[in-house]
Design a protein around this motif. Structure first.
Motif, mmCIF file in Angstrom:
data_model
loop_
_atom_site.group_PDB
_atom_site.id
_atom_site.type_symbol
_atom_site.label_atom_id
_atom_site.label_comp_id
_atom_site.label_asym_id
_atom_site.label_seq_id
_atom_site.Cartn_x
_atom_site.Cartn_y
_atom_site.Cartn_z
ATOM 1 N N ASN A 71 1.270 -1.246 0.011
ATOM 2 C CA ASN A 71 -0.103 -0.658 -0.085
ATOM 3 C C ASN A 71 0.942 1.350 -0.133
ATOM 4 O OD1 ASN A 71 -2.342 1.515 -0.066
ATOM 5 N ND2 ASN A 71 -3.189 0.987 1.734
ATOM 6 N N LEU A 72 1.919 1.431 -1.088
ATOM 7 C CA LEU A 72 2.896 2.184 -0.944
ATOM 8 C C LEU A 72 1.829 3.725 -1.165
ATOM 9 C CD1 LEU A 72 5.714 2.503 -0.879
ATOM 10 C CD2 LEU A 72 5.492 3.154 -3.612
ATOM 11 N N PRO A 73 0.982 4.419 -1.867
ATOM 12 C CA PRO A 73 0.912 5.133 -1.785
ATOM 13 C C PRO A 73 0.296 6.031 -0.373
ATOM 14 C CG PRO A 73 0.489 4.275 -3.612
ATOM 15 C CD PRO A 73 0.652 2.910 -2.740
ATOM 16 N N ARG A 74 -0.270 5.190 0.858
ATOM 17 C CA ARG A 74 -0.541 5.329 2.072
ATOM 18 C C ARG A 74 0.255 5.616 2.751
ATOM 19 N NH1 ARG A 74 -5.694 6.678 4.855
ATOM 20 N NH2 ARG A 74 -5.248 5.852 6.790
ATOM 21 N N TRP A 75 1.438 4.677 2.429
ATOM 22 C CA TRP A 75 2.522 4.948 3.552
ATOM 23 C C TRP A 75 3.208 5.833 3.339
ATOM 24 C CZ3 TRP A 75 4.503 -0.807 1.377
ATOM 25 C CH2 TRP A 75 3.810 -1.397 1.671
ATOM 26 N N LEU A 76 3.878 6.327 1.963
ATOM 27 C CA LEU A 76 3.893 7.827 1.291
ATOM 28 C C LEU A 76 3.038 8.976 1.959
ATOM 29 C CD1 LEU A 76 4.787 7.506 -1.939
ATOM 30 C CD2 LEU A 76 6.319 7.471 0.064
ATOM 31 N N PHE A 77 1.741 9.083 2.414
ATOM 32 C CA PHE A 77 0.953 9.604 2.582
ATOM 33 C C PHE A 77 1.219 9.864 3.994
ATOM 34 C CE2 PHE A 77 -2.492 11.138 5.121
ATOM 35 C CZ PHE A 77 -3.440 12.014 4.261
ATOM 36 N N ASN A 78 1.490 8.567 5.114
ATOM 37 C CA ASN A 78 1.558 8.770 6.373
ATOM 38 C C ASN A 78 2.671 9.452 6.842
ATOM 39 O OD1 ASN A 78 -1.051 7.016 6.380
ATOM 40 N ND2 ASN A 78 -0.076 5.467 6.595
ATOM 41 N N SER A 79 3.813 9.206 5.557
ATOM 42 C CA SER A 79 4.427 9.222 6.365
ATOM 43 C C SER A 79 4.860 10.476 6.262
ATOM 44 C CB SER A 79 5.897 8.655 4.550
ATOM 45 O OG SER A 79 6.098 7.734 6.144
ATOM 46 N N ALA A 80 4.434 11.441 4.805
ATOM 47 C CA ALA A 80 4.383 13.066 4.669
ATOM 48 C C ALA A 80 3.811 13.734 5.890
ATOM 49 C CB ALA A 80 4.152 13.296 3.737
ATOM 50 N N LEU A 81 2.274 13.174 6.038
ATOM 51 C CA LEU A 81 1.606 13.722 6.852
ATOM 52 C C LEU A 81 2.575 13.741 8.347
ATOM 53 C CD1 LEU A 81 -0.768 14.982 8.488
ATOM 54 C CD2 LEU A 81 -1.771 12.462 8.117
ATOM 55 N N VAL A 82 3.012 12.900 9.826
ATOM 56 C CA VAL A 82 3.363 12.451 9.834
ATOM 57 C C VAL A 82 5.238 13.348 10.326
ATOM 58 C CG1 VAL A 82 4.798 10.846 11.904
ATOM 59 C CG2 VAL A 82 2.621 10.405 10.980
ATOM 60 N N ALA A 83 5.796 13.333 9.696
ATOM 61 C CA ALA A 83 7.065 13.522 9.393
ATOM 62 C C ALA A 83 6.340 15.573 9.358
ATOM 63 C CB ALA A 83 8.380 13.677 8.105
ATOM 64 N N LEU A 84 5.739 16.165 8.772
ATOM 65 C CA LEU A 84 5.450 17.381 8.518
ATOM 66 C C LEU A 84 4.473 17.846 9.811
ATOM 67 C CD1 LEU A 84 4.730 20.045 6.543
ATOM 68 C CD2 LEU A 84 2.634 19.193 6.372
ATOM 69 N N LEU A 85 3.511 16.857 10.573
ATOM 70 C CA LEU A 85 3.254 17.315 11.409
ATOM 71 C C LEU A 85 4.477 17.715 12.914
ATOM 72 C CD1 LEU A 85 -0.231 15.024 11.823
ATOM 73 C CD2 LEU A 85 -0.154 18.428 11.705
ATOM 74 N N ALA A 210 12.425 12.260 11.093
ATOM 75 C CA ALA A 210 10.899 11.990 11.530
ATOM 76 C C ALA A 210 10.672 10.930 10.124
ATOM 77 C CB ALA A 210 9.641 12.960 11.426
ATOM 78 N N TRP A 211 10.903 11.352 9.173
ATOM 79 C CA TRP A 211 10.445 10.156 8.210
ATOM 80 C C TRP A 211 10.525 9.049 7.853
ATOM 81 C CZ3 TRP A 211 7.965 11.566 3.272
ATOM 82 C CH2 TRP A 211 7.376 10.567 2.378
ATOM 83 N N ASN A 212 12.581 9.242 8.543
ATOM 84 C CA ASN A 212 13.068 7.784 8.616
ATOM 85 C C ASN A 212 12.915 6.679 9.500
ATOM 86 O OD1 ASN A 212 14.482 8.514 5.839
ATOM 87 N ND2 ASN A 212 15.869 9.337 7.311
ATOM 88 N N ASN A 213 12.367 7.721 9.994
ATOM 89 C CA ASN A 213 12.008 6.696 12.165
ATOM 90 C C ASN A 213 10.998 5.575 11.627
ATOM 91 O OD1 ASN A 213 11.898 5.900 14.836
ATOM 92 N ND2 ASN A 213 10.505 8.002 15.025
ATOM 93 N N PHE A 214 11.806 4.246 12.393
ATOM 94 C CA PHE A 214 11.445 3.352 12.341
ATOM 95 C C PHE A 214 10.904 2.337 13.498
ATOM 96 C CE2 PHE A 214 11.692 -1.361 12.498
ATOM 97 C CZ PHE A 214 11.040 -1.971 11.409
ATOM 98 N N LEU A 215 11.584 2.400 13.850
ATOM 99 C CA LEU A 215 11.523 1.981 16.065
ATOM 100 C C LEU A 215 10.338 2.816 16.887
ATOM 101 C CD1 LEU A 215 12.433 0.356 17.949
ATOM 102 C CD2 LEU A 215 13.111 2.205 18.855
ATOM 103 N N TRP A 216 9.617 3.859 16.382
ATOM 104 C CA TRP A 216 8.661 4.164 17.192
ATOM 105 C C TRP A 216 7.380 3.422 16.614
ATOM 106 C CZ3 TRP A 216 6.419 4.534 21.493
ATOM 107 C CH2 TRP A 216 5.127 5.329 22.368
ATOM 108 N N PRO A 217 7.511 3.953 15.148
ATOM 109 C CA PRO A 217 6.121 3.362 14.167
ATOM 110 C C PRO A 217 5.848 2.322 14.591
ATOM 111 C CG PRO A 217 7.365 5.214 13.190
ATOM 112 C CD PRO A 217 8.045 4.462 14.275
#
Length: 281
Positions: A71-85, A210-217
């Motif tokens: 679900n790559l488009p959704r994952w990209l959207f989530n990363s962009a939104l989370v990193a921006l916030l 925030a974009w590259n964060n893996f552990l917390w997600p």
């Protein structure tokens, strides 16, 4: 004679520095170029016993399959939104905290700043259990708020902003206060315009982190739809097995947005770090 020797010595150091930069650039660029070369190969070439620097049969199949998997488009959207916030909230909190520690005088200021800086000594992994329990009690598991809130406090950014604010002449603040400006007004109208470059630099660094964060997600997310791109790519890895071309394609797609962001704002990042170090860009 001495002048000529100094010029030759300076030229030698310049050449040595240029060579060192070229070597470092090559060492940094090689893995990226190899990843691109691998992603543009058919899968059978990635495990071939015959080594080739470039693909023998160029193909975009790895990118096509990667975009169609998961679900790559959704994952990209989530990363962009989370990193921006995370970036926006972190900048707001850090600017206000740094201004208070630098310019305001109140009881316990030094103690509070010392406590904030103690976070340097605490790895994020040590806070995982209490953070997860807190998010669970607040009902924020598998939510954007749960992803964002634990990432918005950055002692490093607070420290950098404070050190920069300490260098700004107090006359600027005093003039604004005499005109009736409150602390937030002074910060917004006086300190923020002066700190533009360093704010941009810290914002880009925070966004990339925030974009590259893996552990917390990985800890807080429980559904496929809420995954960020670093976490989601692990799902494609399991699906692809040892298909190296598709692995490289997914990694490049995940890194592309932050690479573009850094390329667009590279000058501001450089100027910001020069300003933070007290140098002029």
């Amino acid at each position: 004679m001495n002048g000529a020797m100094q010029q030759r010595s300076q030229l030698g150091w310049t050449v040595a520095g240029a060579i060192a930069c070229l070597v470092l650039a090559a060492l940094w660029t090689f893995p990226l170029l190899w990843a691109m070369s691998t992603a543009l190969r058919p899968e059978h070439e990635t495990v071939s016993a015959v080594f080739h620097w470039l693909p023998q049969d160029w193909t975009l199949d790895a990118f096509r399959i990667t975009l169609g998997a998961g679900n790559l488009p959704r994952w990209l959207f989530n990363s962009a939104l989370v990193a921006l916030l995370v970036t926006v909230v972190t900048m707001a909190i850090s600017l206000m905290a740094a201004y208070a520690f630098s310019q305001l005088r109140f009881r316990g200021r030094s103690l509070l700043f010392g406590v904030a800086m103690l976070a340097f000594l605490l790895p994020f992994e040590a806070l995982l259990v209490p953070l997860f329990r807190t998010m669970n009690q607040l009902g924020l598991i598998n939510s954007y708020a749960g992803l964002v809130l634990p990432q918005v406090v950055s002692p490093v950014v607070i420290y950098v902003f404070k050190q920069f604010f300490d260098q700004i002449p107090a006359d600027f603040r005093e003039a604004a206060v005499m005109d009736g400006a409150g602390p937030l007004r002074v910060l917004w109208s006086v300190y923020l315009p002066i700190s533009g470059n360093i704010v941009w630099a810290m914002a880009i660094v925070t966004f990339i982190g925030a974009w590259n964060n893996f552990l917390w997600p990985f800890i807080i997310v429980t559904s496929n739809d809420m995954m960020t791109i670093p976490l989601g790519l692990t799902q494609t890895y399991d699906a692809f097995g040892v298909r190296y071309a598709q692995l490289m394609a997914s990694a490049l797609l995940g890194a592309l947005p932050v690479g573009l962001a850094y390329a667009l704002f590279q000058r501001r990042v450089t100027q910001g770090f020069l300003a933070a170090s007290g140098l002029k860009g």
